[in-house]
Design a protein around this motif. Structure first.
Motif, PDB file in Angstrom:
ATOM      1  N   ASP A 305       0.852  -1.178   0.000  1.00 12.83           N
ATOM      2  CA  ASP A 305       0.000   0.000   0.000  1.00 12.83           C
ATOM      3  C   ASP A 305       0.902   1.247   0.000  1.00 12.83           C
ATOM      4  OD1 ASP A 305      -2.056  -1.791   0.139  1.00 12.83           O
ATOM      5  OD2 ASP A 305      -2.573  -1.388   2.233  1.00 12.83           O
ATOM      6  N   ALA A 306       0.285   2.410   0.033  1.00 14.99           N
ATOM      7  CA  ALA A 306       1.047   3.661  -0.028  1.00 14.99           C
ATOM      8  C   ALA A 306       1.930   3.835   1.207  1.00 14.99           C
ATOM      9  CB  ALA A 306       0.081   4.831  -0.144  1.00 14.99           C
ATOM     10  N   PHE A 307       3.116   4.428   0.994  1.00 16.35           N
ATOM     11  CA  PHE A 307       3.998   4.794   2.106  1.00 16.35           C
ATOM     12  C   PHE A 307       3.414   5.984   2.857  1.00 16.35           C
ATOM     13  CE2 PHE A 307       6.819   1.896   0.335  1.00 16.35           C
ATOM     14  CZ  PHE A 307       8.063   1.886   0.956  1.00 16.35           C
ATOM     15  N   GLN A 308       3.518   5.944   4.184  1.00 15.35           N
ATOM     16  CA  GLN A 308       3.213   7.114   5.010  1.00 15.35           C
ATOM     17  C   GLN A 308       4.551   7.645   5.510  1.00 15.35           C
ATOM     18  OE1 GLN A 308       0.154   6.482   8.047  1.00 15.35           O
ATOM     19  NE2 GLN A 308      -0.523   4.638   6.952  1.00 15.35           N
ATOM     20  N   TRP A 309       4.920   8.886   5.114  1.00 13.85           N
ATOM     21  CA  TRP A 309       6.251   9.406   5.374  1.00 13.85           C
ATOM     22  C   TRP A 309       6.288  10.242   6.644  1.00 13.85           C
ATOM     23  CZ3 TRP A 309      10.346   7.632   2.943  1.00 13.85           C
ATOM     24  CH2 TRP A 309      10.151   7.000   1.705  1.00 13.85           C
ATOM     25  N   ALA A 310       7.449  10.245   7.294  1.00 12.18           N
ATOM     26  CA  ALA A 310       7.693  11.096   8.461  1.00 12.18           C
ATOM     27  C   ALA A 310       9.097  11.656   8.326  1.00 12.18           C
ATOM     28  CB  ALA A 310       7.551  10.294   9.752  1.00 12.18           C
ATOM     29  N   THR A 311       9.213  12.949   8.052  1.00 11.45           N
ATOM     30  CA  THR A 311      10.526  13.567   7.898  1.00 11.45           C
ATOM     31  C   THR A 311      10.841  14.537   9.035  1.00 11.45           C
ATOM     32  OG1 THR A 311       9.522  15.231   6.450  1.00 11.45           O
ATOM     33  CG2 THR A 311      10.571  13.337   5.394  1.00 11.45           C
ATOM     34  N   ARG A 312       9.829  15.138   9.642  1.00 12.05           N
ATOM     35  CA  ARG A 312      10.071  16.032  10.773  1.00 12.05           C
ATOM     36  C   ARG A 312      10.443  15.209  12.009  1.00 12.05           C
ATOM     37  NH1 ARG A 312       5.089  19.812  11.726  1.00 12.05           N
ATOM     38  NH2 ARG A 312       4.097  17.749  11.838  1.00 12.05           N
ATOM     39  N   PRO A 313      11.354  15.707  12.858  1.00  9.69           N
ATOM     40  CA  PRO A 313      11.780  14.928  14.026  1.00  9.69           C
ATOM     41  C   PRO A 313      10.622  14.477  14.907  1.00  9.69           C
ATOM     42  CG  PRO A 313      13.246  16.797  13.707  1.00  9.69           C
ATOM     43  CD  PRO A 313      12.128  16.959  12.712  1.00  9.69           C
ATOM     44  N   GLU A 314       9.629  15.365  15.111  1.00  8.35           N
ATOM     45  CA  GLU A 314       8.517  14.979  15.990  1.00  8.35           C
ATOM     46  C   GLU A 314       7.665  13.872  15.385  1.00  8.35           C
ATOM     47  OE1 GLU A 314       7.352  19.022  14.071  1.00  8.35           O
ATOM     48  OE2 GLU A 314       9.158  17.950  14.709  1.00  8.35           O
ATOM     49  N   ASP A 315       7.537  13.874  14.049  1.00  3.11           N
ATOM     50  CA  ASP A 315       6.766  12.814  13.396  1.00  3.11           C
ATOM     51  C   ASP A 315       7.519  11.485  13.444  1.00  3.11           C
ATOM     52  OD1 ASP A 315       4.761  14.607  12.771  1.00  3.11           O
ATOM     53  OD2 ASP A 315       5.614  15.101  10.804  1.00  3.11           O
ATOM     54  N   ARG A 316       8.840  11.541  13.234  1.00  6.33           N
ATOM     55  CA  ARG A 316       9.637  10.312  13.335  1.00  6.33           C
ATOM     56  C   ARG A 316       9.604   9.769  14.752  1.00  6.33           C
ATOM     57  NH1 ARG A 316      13.600  13.371  10.839  1.00  6.33           N
ATOM     58  NH2 ARG A 316      14.966  13.106  12.651  1.00  6.33           N
ATOM     59  N   SER A 317       9.681  10.662  15.719  1.00  4.33           N
ATOM     60  CA  SER A 317       9.649  10.227  17.120  1.00  4.33           C
ATOM     61  C   SER A 317       8.345   9.517  17.438  1.00  4.33           C
ATOM     62  CB  SER A 317       9.839  11.439  18.041  1.00  4.33           C
ATOM     63  OG  SER A 317       9.744  11.061  19.388  1.00  4.33           O
ATOM     64  N   ARG A 318       7.241  10.058  16.918  1.00  2.49           N
ATOM     65  CA  ARG A 318       5.937   9.438  17.166  1.00  2.49           C
ATOM     66  C   ARG A 318       5.861   8.061  16.504  1.00  2.49           C
ATOM     67  NH1 ARG A 318       3.342  13.794  16.895  1.00  2.49           N
ATOM     68  NH2 ARG A 318       3.187  13.879  14.630  1.00  2.49           N
ATOM     69  N   LEU A 319       6.399   7.965  15.289  1.00  2.67           N
ATOM     70  CA  LEU A 319       6.384   6.701  14.566  1.00  2.67           C
ATOM     71  C   LEU A 319       7.191   5.644  15.322  1.00  2.67           C
ATOM     72  CD1 LEU A 319       6.968   6.280  10.746  1.00  2.67           C
ATOM     73  CD2 LEU A 319       8.231   4.890  12.358  1.00  2.67           C
ATOM     74  N   TRP A 320       8.415   5.991  15.735  1.00  2.00           N
ATOM     75  CA  TRP A 320       9.271   5.000  16.399  1.00  2.00           C
ATOM     76  C   TRP A 320       8.852   4.753  17.835  1.00  2.00           C
ATOM     77  CZ3 TRP A 320      11.431   1.664  13.602  1.00  2.00           C
ATOM     78  CH2 TRP A 320      11.846   1.994  12.310  1.00  2.00           C
ATOM     79  N   HIS A 321       8.162   5.713  18.434  1.00  2.00           N
ATOM     80  CA  HIS A 321       7.610   5.468  19.770  1.00  2.00           C
ATOM     81  C   HIS A 321       6.605   4.321  19.715  1.00  2.00           C
ATOM     82  CE1 HIS A 321       6.314   6.351  23.877  1.00  2.00           C
ATOM     83  NE2 HIS A 321       5.073   6.276  23.455  1.00  2.00           N
ATOM     84  N   ALA A 322       5.806   4.291  18.662  1.00  2.00           N
ATOM     85  CA  ALA A 322       4.855   3.182  18.495  1.00  2.00           C
ATOM     86  C   ALA A 322       5.587   1.860  18.350  1.00  2.00           C
ATOM     87  CB  ALA A 322       3.960   3.438  17.285  1.00  2.00           C
ATOM     88  N   ARG A 323       6.687   1.854  17.588  1.00  2.00           N
ATOM     89  CA  ARG A 323       7.461   0.624  17.411  1.00  2.00           C
ATOM     90  C   ARG A 323       8.149   0.207  18.713  1.00  2.00           C
ATOM     91  NH1 ARG A 323       9.979  -2.851  18.452  1.00  2.00           N
ATOM     92  NH2 ARG A 323      11.570  -4.033  17.333  1.00  2.00           N
ATOM     93  N   GLU A 324       8.716   1.152  19.447  1.00  2.00           N
ATOM     94  CA  GLU A 324       9.466   0.819  20.652  1.00  2.00           C
ATOM     95  C   GLU A 324       8.569   0.319  21.778  1.00  2.00           C
ATOM     96  OE1 GLU A 324      11.732   4.257  21.676  1.00  2.00           O
ATOM     97  OE2 GLU A 324      13.238   3.923  20.122  1.00  2.00           O
ATOM     98  N   ASN A 325       7.288   0.606  21.715  1.00  2.00           N
ATOM     99  CA  ASN A 325       6.371   0.189  22.777  1.00  2.00           C
ATOM    100  C   ASN A 325       5.598  -1.066  22.414  1.00  2.00           C
ATOM    101  OD1 ASN A 325       6.132   2.235  25.217  1.00  2.00           O
ATOM    102  ND2 ASN A 325       6.652   3.389  23.380  1.00  2.00           N
ATOM    103  N   THR A 326       6.188  -1.901  21.556  1.00  2.00           N
ATOM    104  CA  THR A 326       5.455  -3.100  21.135  1.00  2.00           C
ATOM    105  C   THR A 326       5.229  -4.083  22.271  1.00  2.00           C
ATOM    106  OG1 THR A 326       7.562  -3.962  20.301  1.00  2.00           O
ATOM    107  CG2 THR A 326       6.043  -3.000  18.687  1.00  2.00           C
TER     108      THR A 326
END
Length: 463
Positions: A305-326
């Motif tokens: 499916d389509a990529f959802q991009w995160a380039t701003r630091p706060e957006d990347r942090s939110r994305l990886w926060h979801a991954r780190e809290n698995t």
């Protein structure tokens, strides 16, 4: 043979005199240090000590050595295979007061830290230096614990594991001598590689008191993306093709549809609940664009499916926060359950077979088992959610883990990619490495003849 009760009590009295309130025999302290994030049974030490210097560690080891009392190093308590429990009692060395960054050498891109420094603390102290420490096992683990278990994590696919990023160690040996394993030069052919003998030894050979680490330049540009796939097989095939194409991704993480459901529940997100890859790209602006374009083309060829991009630091942090809290996201799928967390690692060409056959076993087990993986290097984890008071359910979970490990070994993989052996995977080590375990026992006996250093871990010495 370890100390008699009277000998242990005399040793504890000597430690209380030496350390005062920093030697605790209270039940609360002992219970805290007998457990970790592991699902294994709690095994309490007889006492917990809190050293603040290498000299204090040396004196503690000397006391324990004379009395033949077991010593168990303890960091942040995030280990997953019973690595820091105390199955034979003894003295737990809580290293978290030794938490100073001792030196940062910007020109040489390295630093020297005490073992209680955590990875997040280190990166906070590196802020403004243009450097960072990339090893990220998810938890805010201590550098000493990460070195002892040869940890890796989400960025190992690009930056390596602790094995590649520990340059030198200071350690207190079982005879209470203090050794430094190497100088700071980036390479050396001088003698045995003691650094990498101790990295991954899980405290069974020495107590680490200083670690010299390789640092890396902060990338000019960073971009992250989330991409869902129609099937688990499509997502895994995308990973394999990406790695075989030589795209230098910084992170490539897999969450299956079950885990994505947990992520949405736990973090109040609305990701598609499909097998999903989390990507991160590091480099110059042009390199990041090129890497991202290559991966998008590969993913499209596998029905992404389509990529959802995160380039701003706060957006990347939110994305990886979801991954780190698995871990906590997985637990949200069955409130009140305990997670039996286990991992394997296989050659990248065998990843699809290992993962898909394991998924079939999960479906047949009737258990709730999210999958998450550092799949760029062939490593994945199961979070097997169980009621620890239900023996039949625990037995099903153990059969599932055993089948996964046996499959990984048949495919020339390993029973643990990054958690270590501890007490939990001792029975797999001889199957994996055969007579090499006898060599390990010989090294252990030579360096630690009284068997005081974290006994009962990795292998049984008496075999």
């Amino acid at each position: 043979m370890h100390a008699t009760p009277d000998e242990r009590e005399r040793a504890l009295a000597e430690l209380r005199l030496m350390l005062g309130e920093r030697c605790s025999t209270g039940l609360a302290a002992r219970e805290h240090h007998g457990r970790s994030e592991a699902y294994h049974a709690v095994k309490l030490p007889d006492a917990v000590v809190f050293p603040e210097s290498t000299e204090e560690v040396r004196r503690i080891v000397a006391v324990a050595g004379r009395a033949r009392v077991p010593l168990v190093p303890f960091g942040a308590g995030t280990s997953l295979e019973g690595n820091a429990s105390a199955p034979q009692g003894g003295i737990c060395l809580d290293m978290m007061r030794m938490n100073r960054v001792l030196a940062v050498n910007q020109g040489d891109m390295d630093c020297r830290v005490q073992p209680g420094v955590t990875r997040k603390q280190l990166n906070a102290e590196l802020h403004g230096s243009g450097l960072f420490f990339p090893i990220d096992p998810g938890a805010d683990a201590s550098i000493g614990g990460m070195s002892s278990t040869r940890a890796s994590g989400t960025m190992a696919v690009r930056y390596g594991t602790m094995r590649e990023n520990v340059l030198s160690l200071e350690a207190v040996m079982p005879d209470a001598s203090v050794v430094r394993t190497r100088r700071r030069a980036r390479k050396s052919a001088a003698g045995y590689d003691l650094t990498h003998l101790l990295v991954g030894s899980e405290g069974t050979l020495a107590v680490l008191t200083e670690i010299t680490l390789r640092l890396h330049p902060l990338p000019e540009a960073v971009s992250a993306a989330v991409c869902p796939f129609g099937t688990l097989e499509d997502a895994v095939d995308c990973v394999i093709e990406t790695m075989q194409a030589g795209v230098p991704v910084a992170r490539i993480e897999l969450l299956d549809s079950v885990m994505m459901h947990g992520v949405n529940l736990h973090s109040h997100l609305a990701y598609p609940e499909k097998p999903t890859l989390f990507f991160e790209f590091h480099g110059s602006e042009s390199a990041v664009r090129e890497q991202a374009g290559q991966v998008q083309a590969i993913a499209a060829g596998h029905g992404a499916d389509a990529f959802q991009w995160a380039t701003r630091p706060e957006d990347r942090s939110r994305l990886w926060h979801a991954r780190e809290n698995t871990l906590y996201a997985g637990m949200a799928l069955r409130p009140g359950a305990r997670a039996m967390i286990t991992d394997v690692c296989v050659p990248i060409s065998e990843l699809a077979r290992c993962l898909l056959e394991t998924k079939q076993d999960i479906d047949a087990s009737g258990l709730i088992v999210p999958i998450v993986g550092h799949v760029g290097d062939g490593n994945f984890h199961l979070l097997i959610l169980i009621d620890p008071d239900d023996p039949a359910e625990v037995a099903r979970a153990m059969r599932l883990q055993d089948a996964m490990v046996e499959r990984a070994l048949r495919l020339d993989g390993t029973c643990t990619g990054e958690h270590g052996i501890g007490t939990g995977k001792m029975h797999f080590l001889e199957t994996e490495l055969g007579d090499a375990v006898h060599v390990m026992r010989s090294v252990k006996r030579a360096l630690d003849p009284r068997n005081i250093m974290n006994p009962g871990k990795i292998f049984r010495l008496e075999s």
